[in-house]
Design a protein around this motif. Sequence first.
Motif, PDB file in Angstrom:
ATOM      1  N   THR A  11      -0.358  12.989   4.558  1.00  0.00           N
ATOM      2  CA  THR A  11       0.958  13.426   4.097  1.00  0.00           C
ATOM      3  C   THR A  11       2.029  12.917   5.056  1.00  0.00           C
ATOM      4  N   HIS A  13       6.070  13.408   6.319  1.00  0.00           N
ATOM      5  CA  HIS A  13       7.238  14.286   6.362  1.00  0.00           C
ATOM      6  C   HIS A  13       8.418  13.499   6.920  1.00  0.00           C
ATOM      7  N   SER A 115      10.034  17.243   2.910  1.00  0.00           N
ATOM      8  CA  SER A 115       9.151  16.076   2.817  1.00  0.00           C
ATOM      9  C   SER A 115       9.727  15.012   1.920  1.00  0.00           C
TER      10      SER A 115
END
Length: 115
Positions: A11, A13, A115
């Motif tokens: 992921t 951010h 994000s």
Amino acid sequence: MFVNVRMPDGTVHRLEALEGWRVMEVIRDWGLPIKAECGGACACATCHVWVGDDWVEKLMPPTDEELEMLDGAFQVDERSRLCCQIIMSKALDGLEVELAPESLAEAPAAVAVGS
């Protein structure tokens, strides 16, 4: 000004950053789970990151002290830095870093990050 942080799970951010702040402070203050045990004193390697290929040459070279601390980190390569030693500036707007797995702390119960 922003820094893009890739977590070990992939992921990403996008974190707003202030000029003069250490990248470690930005990551920590946005609530991402970074160990950063020494609090930015360059006395551990628990804020080890890999800097994006396009950004390595734009950073100030690591000090001998930082290189010594990185000797104790895992999976160190030419992109490895301690993010407590990277100071945000306008020239680093958009900086890309990936948090090394050993620098990941236990995630807090709720993380509110853009994000």
